[in-house]
Design an enzyme around this catalytic site. Structure first.
Site, PDB file in Angstrom:
ATOM      1  N   SER A  74       0.801  -1.221   0.000  1.00 48.97           N
ATOM      2  CA  SER A  74       0.000   0.000   0.000  1.00 48.97           C
ATOM      3  C   SER A  74       0.832   1.268   0.000  1.00 48.97           C
ATOM      4  CB  SER A  74      -0.966   0.001   1.193  1.00 48.97           C
ATOM      5  OG  SER A  74      -0.271  -0.169   2.409  1.00 48.97           O
ATOM      6  N   HIS A  91       0.686   5.165   4.017  1.00 50.89           N
ATOM      7  CA  HIS A  91      -0.092   5.671   2.897  1.00 50.89           C
ATOM      8  C   HIS A  91       0.219   7.139   2.647  1.00 50.89           C
ATOM      9  CE1 HIS A  91      -3.406   2.463   3.947  1.00 50.89           C
ATOM     10  NE2 HIS A  91      -2.237   1.932   3.643  1.00 50.89           N
TER      11      HIS A  91
END
Length: 243
Positions: A145, A209
């Site tokens: 991610s 992220h």
């Protein structure tokens, strides 16, 4: 997984070549299927034996912040190996969906080699940044991610007006189309709010992220932000029709 708030499907270029994107998706899926997390490989056993195998597998290939800075050379490889390891089917499919949607156009714009280096380096730095912020944690961090968030950041800069179809739970999952400059900043805001509410220590790696997204956006801005000179066509002779 990148987001639990919904999924997004963006416009892709027809006929484009994106071997790095599709190759990385294939590699992540293959590693997951043959590893213990999928539960499909009988060599890892079942029940308690499978759980033990999964924990050992994640600790070997994932990032453990408390062990990253102990001077062991192998520990410094884990932010790279962790990019190809996923903890569950939902984790894998969520990440690969976002990568499939936004990776191809970004690769097409950057070029194959540059995109591959960009993906690995930004993913490594995103996981490293998360580990620094949680340096005392013993919990393992895995997943792509951080790297995929970097792809989203680059996509926002490169294609801000690309139409993105999004599904929002609080709007009864109605598919709505918005430009990327609306959808992706909204996604970043959700990550920032979630990171602020999350307890100390790892869980969902919201900070990874944010770090990845920021790196991707800044890289695209620095690399592709130079103004492009557009040649002005010469004026047609008087009396001629102009298209």
């Amino acid at each position: 997984m990148i987001s639990t708030w919904g999924t997004a499907v963006g416009r892709t270029m027809r006929g484009q070549s994106a071997p790095v994107t599709y190759g990385l998706i294939f590699l992540c899926c293959l590693i997951f299927l043959i590893g213990p997390a999928s539960g499909l490989n009988p060599s890892f056993g079942t029940g308690d034996a499978l759980v033990v195998a999964q924990r050992a597998y994640f600790r070997r290939w994932g990032v453990i912040p408390a062990e990253l800075f102990d001077g062991t050379p192998s520990a410094w490889l884990t932010p790279a190996t962790a990019l190809f390891i996923h903890g569950s089917w939902l984790h894998l499919l969520g990440n690969m969906l976002f990568f499939y949607v936004f990776g191809a156009m970004t690769e097409e714009r950057m070029g194959h080699v540059q995109f591959a280096v960009f993906y690995v380096v930004c993913g490594y730095l995103a996981l490293l940044g998360y580990a620094i912020a949680n340096s005392g944690s013993e919990q393992t961090l895995v997943g792509a991610s951080g790297a995929i968030s970097a792809v989203l950041g680059a996509f926002l800069y490169l294609f801000p007006r690309a139409r993105v179809t999004s599904l929002f739970p609080f709007l009864f999952f109605l598919p709505l189309r918005f430009p990327a400059w609306v959808v992706l900043p909204f996604w970043v805001t959700l990550q920032w709010l979630a990171a602020g509410r999350s307890p100390s220590g790892p869980g969902v790696a919201y900070l990874a992220h944010l770090v990845g997204f920021s790196l991707g956006f800044v890289y695209a801005w620095v690399r592709f932000g130079r103004p492009t000179r557009v040649k002005t066509p010469a004026a047609a002779p008087e009396g001629e029709n102009q298209p």
